[in-house]
Design an enzyme around this catalytic site. Sequence first.
Site, PDB file in Angstrom:
ATOM      1  N   ASN A   1      -4.930  12.812   0.109  1.00  0.00           N
ATOM      2  CA  ASN A   1      -4.111  12.094   0.875  1.00  0.00           C
ATOM      3  C   ASN A   1      -5.275  11.117   1.892  1.00  0.00           C
ATOM      4  O   ASN A   1      -6.337  11.454   2.104  1.00  0.00           O
ATOM      5  CB  ASN A   1      -3.296  12.724   1.693  1.00  0.00           C
ATOM      6  CG  ASN A   1      -2.083  11.934   2.292  1.00  0.00           C
ATOM      7  OD1 ASN A   1      -1.445  11.181   1.782  1.00  0.00           O
ATOM      8  ND2 ASN A   1      -1.792  12.255   3.659  1.00  0.00           N
ATOM      9  N   LYS A   2      -4.383  10.345   2.734  1.00  0.00           N
ATOM     10  CA  LYS A   2      -5.222   9.470   3.798  1.00  0.00           C
ATOM     11  C   LYS A   2      -6.209  10.399   4.690  1.00  0.00           C
ATOM     12  O   LYS A   2      -6.030  11.390   4.962  1.00  0.00           O
ATOM     13  CB  LYS A   2      -4.135   8.964   4.779  1.00  0.00           C
ATOM     14  CG  LYS A   2      -4.782   7.943   5.897  1.00  0.00           C
ATOM     15  CD  LYS A   2      -5.463   6.806   5.143  1.00  0.00           C
ATOM     16  CE  LYS A   2      -4.833   6.068   4.100  1.00  0.00           C
ATOM     17  NZ  LYS A   2      -5.791   5.031   3.376  1.00  0.00           N
TER      18      LYS A   2
ATOM     19  N   GLN B   1      -1.985   2.341   9.765  1.00  0.00           N
ATOM     20  CA  GLN B   1      -0.681   2.638   9.136  1.00  0.00           C
ATOM     21  C   GLN B   1       0.291   3.282   9.836  1.00  0.00           C
ATOM     22  O   GLN B   1       1.399   2.968  10.023  1.00  0.00           O
ATOM     23  CB  GLN B   1      -0.894   3.167   7.898  1.00  0.00           C
ATOM     24  CG  GLN B   1      -1.596   2.333   6.712  1.00  0.00           C
ATOM     25  CD  GLN B   1      -3.240   2.731   6.735  1.00  0.00           C
ATOM     26  OE1 GLN B   1      -3.698   3.260   7.577  1.00  0.00           O
ATOM     27  NE2 GLN B   1      -3.487   2.770   5.396  1.00  0.00           N
TER      28      GLN B   1
ATOM     29  N   ARG C   1       0.916  -1.120  -0.008  1.00  0.00           N
ATOM     30  CA  ARG C   1      -0.074   0.078   0.148  1.00  0.00           C
ATOM     31  C   ARG C   1       0.826   1.282  -0.116  1.00  0.00           C
ATOM     32  O   ARG C   1       1.989   1.069   0.106  1.00  0.00           O
ATOM     33  CB  ARG C   1      -0.930  -0.153   1.070  1.00  0.00           C
ATOM     34  CG  ARG C   1      -0.660  -0.626   2.337  1.00  0.00           C
ATOM     35  CD  ARG C   1       0.436   0.057   3.026  1.00  0.00           C
ATOM     36  NE  ARG C   1       0.087   1.526   3.346  1.00  0.00           N
ATOM     37  CZ  ARG C   1       0.879   2.524   3.543  1.00  0.00           C
ATOM     38  NH1 ARG C   1       2.298   2.110   3.543  1.00  0.00           N
ATOM     39  NH2 ARG C   1       0.582   3.703   3.676  1.00  0.00           N
TER      40      ARG C   1
ATOM     41  N   ASP D   1      -1.440  10.999  -2.240  1.00  0.00           N
ATOM     42  CA  ASP D   1      -1.763   9.700  -3.239  1.00  0.00           C
ATOM     43  C   ASP D   1      -1.981  10.397  -4.719  1.00  0.00           C
ATOM     44  O   ASP D   1      -2.058   9.611  -5.637  1.00  0.00           O
ATOM     45  CB  ASP D   1      -3.089   9.021  -2.656  1.00  0.00           C
ATOM     46  CG  ASP D   1      -2.461   8.390  -1.460  1.00  0.00           C
ATOM     47  OD1 ASP D   1      -2.728   9.178  -0.256  1.00  0.00           O
ATOM     48  OD2 ASP D   1      -2.330   7.255  -1.052  1.00  0.00           O
TER      49      ASP D   1
ATOM     50  N   ARG E   1      -6.852  -0.068  -7.024  1.00  0.00           N
ATOM     51  CA  ARG E   1      -7.221   0.739  -6.206  1.00  0.00           C
ATOM     52  C   ARG E   1      -7.406   2.226  -6.774  1.00  0.00           C
ATOM     53  O   ARG E   1      -6.476   2.404  -7.782  1.00  0.00           O
ATOM     54  CB  ARG E   1      -6.260   1.000  -4.987  1.00  0.00           C
ATOM     55  CG  ARG E   1      -6.010  -0.088  -4.111  1.00  0.00           C
ATOM     56  CD  ARG E   1      -5.401   0.214  -2.931  1.00  0.00           C
ATOM     57  NE  ARG E   1      -6.161   1.113  -1.917  1.00  0.00           N
ATOM     58  CZ  ARG E   1      -5.536   1.563  -0.847  1.00  0.00           C
ATOM     59  NH1 ARG E   1      -4.168   1.519  -0.674  1.00  0.00           N
ATOM     60  NH2 ARG E   1      -6.028   2.352   0.049  1.00  0.00           N
TER      61      ARG E   1
ATOM     62  N   ALA F   1       0.748   4.946  -2.327  1.00  0.00           N
ATOM     63  CA  ALA F   1       0.736   5.226  -3.670  1.00  0.00           C
ATOM     64  C   ALA F   1       2.028   4.919  -4.741  1.00  0.00           C
ATOM     65  O   ALA F   1       1.828   4.073  -5.695  1.00  0.00           O
ATOM     66  CB  ALA F   1       0.178   6.782  -4.261  1.00  0.00           C
TER      67      ALA F   1
HETATM   68  C1  LIG Z   1       3.069   8.041   0.122  1.00  0.00           C
HETATM   69  S1  LIG Z   1       1.313   7.332   0.154  1.00  0.00           S
HETATM   70  C2  LIG Z   1       0.529   8.663   0.550  1.00  0.00           C
HETATM   71  C3  LIG Z   1       0.196   8.541   2.103  1.00  0.00           C
HETATM   72  O1  LIG Z   1       0.315   9.715   2.851  1.00  0.00           O
HETATM   73  C4  LIG Z   1      -0.991   7.845   2.541  1.00  0.00           C
HETATM   74  O2  LIG Z   1      -2.128   8.219   2.244  1.00  0.00           O
HETATM   75  C5  LIG Z   1      -0.931   6.475   2.568  1.00  0.00           C
HETATM   76  O3  LIG Z   1      -0.315   5.725   3.495  1.00  0.00           O
HETATM   77  C6  LIG Z   1      -1.556   5.688   1.443  1.00  0.00           C
HETATM   78  O4  LIG Z   1      -2.652   5.066   1.788  1.00  0.00           O
HETATM   79  P1  LIG Z   1      -2.943   3.569   1.869  1.00  0.00           P
HETATM   80  O5  LIG Z   1      -4.541   3.479   1.924  1.00  0.00           O
HETATM   81  O6  LIG Z   1      -2.224   3.216   3.085  1.00  0.00           O
HETATM   82  O7  LIG Z   1      -2.421   2.865   0.186  1.00  0.00           O
END
Ligand SMILES: CSC[C@@H](O)[C@@H](O)C(=O)COP(=O)(O)O
Length: 356
Positions: free
Chosen positions: A258-259, A207, A55, A248, A98, A57
């Site tokens: 982003n998350k 995470q 996981r 992402d 995804r 991006a």
């Molecule tokens: C470097 S990926 C971007 C992250 O800041 C974050 O959004 C992330 O961990 C990605 O999400 P995920 O759902 O774990 O794939």
Amino acid sequence: MNNYPYPIKIRAVWWREEDKSICWINTKELPFKEEIICSSDPGRVAKAIIEMEIRGAPAIGVAAALAIASYAYKVKTRDIDSFYREVDSAINILWNTRPTAHNLFWALRRMRRKLHEAVEKGVSVDEVVEILENEAKNIMDEDIRANIKLGEYGAELVPDNSTILTHCNAGALATAAFGTAEGIMRAAWYKGKKIKVIATETRPVLQGARLTVWELVKEGIPVTLITDNMAGYVIRKGLVDLVIVGADRITSEGYVVNKIGTYMIALAAKRKGIPFYVAAPTSTIDLESTINDIVIEERNPDEVRKVLEKYITLPDVSALNYAFDITDPDLVTAIITEKGVIKPPYNENLPKILKK
Ligand SMILES: CSC[C@@H](O)[C@@H](O)C(=O)COP(=O)(O)O
């Protein structure tokens, strides 16, 4: 090749030369178990991406490219048209894993372009296989180098003795290696800056608690864990000097996807007047997209109803599970890429930097 200026202690995905397969560390099991899985099956890699064994991006993009290269070795036919069709359908399988991470589509487009160009040139299947392997390895190596470079640009913005708040995991485990937001922390740390990190746990998949904490402890960087709902208070209380998160997807106007939870942190940072930095390689920036094109992944609501596989609520309660949110450009102090630090106005400055 692979002469990096900093130690590479953690890799999320890599190429295994002996059997031309892709390997990854199963992030679902961390920090309790360091499980390594290898495969050449695009269906298995797609499952790993959907279920978040792999996981983040950039890691997803690199994994998809390596999976295509590995699969190309396993295709039996020596007829170039049948080979093309088989590899192309593997690309489609990975494409539909995804929807939000831009790096996935960026990497698969690169692989498809190489496949197409080679077949157009009339080269043999064996030659195309080699071309695909090289392209996938380039994508992986470029990701690591981009993270190191953006890490160095970002490190200049990190004051000595500062406390950085980060969200989720934009670390080595979210990239081929070194990390984006954490790449900045690593570069600052290796340059001798005394930093501390506050990591959010990042519900529902945790995470931050499972991956960011594990990575930073391995690196020796002091880290303190908080629950997501503490972020506003710790910022308000003055415990945070700057925020650095990954991304992402970044749109042409500078909207940062982003998350889930990032937006609330950006609002708190703005209100407190501390910098809110976004660290991402340019492969995360999609100049073709605007805010209207963003697809926010909605995952199984059971992830919200459960913590570490155990129900924490009534199993049939309605639950929402948006995996990402959107942060407005005016909340972002700068976007740190391998091509430099981009300041607002992003709609003007993103295209300038990307053309460099
Ligand atoms: C470097 S990926 C971007 C992250 O800041 C974050 O959004 C992330 O961990 C990605 O999400 P995920 O759902 O774990 O794939």
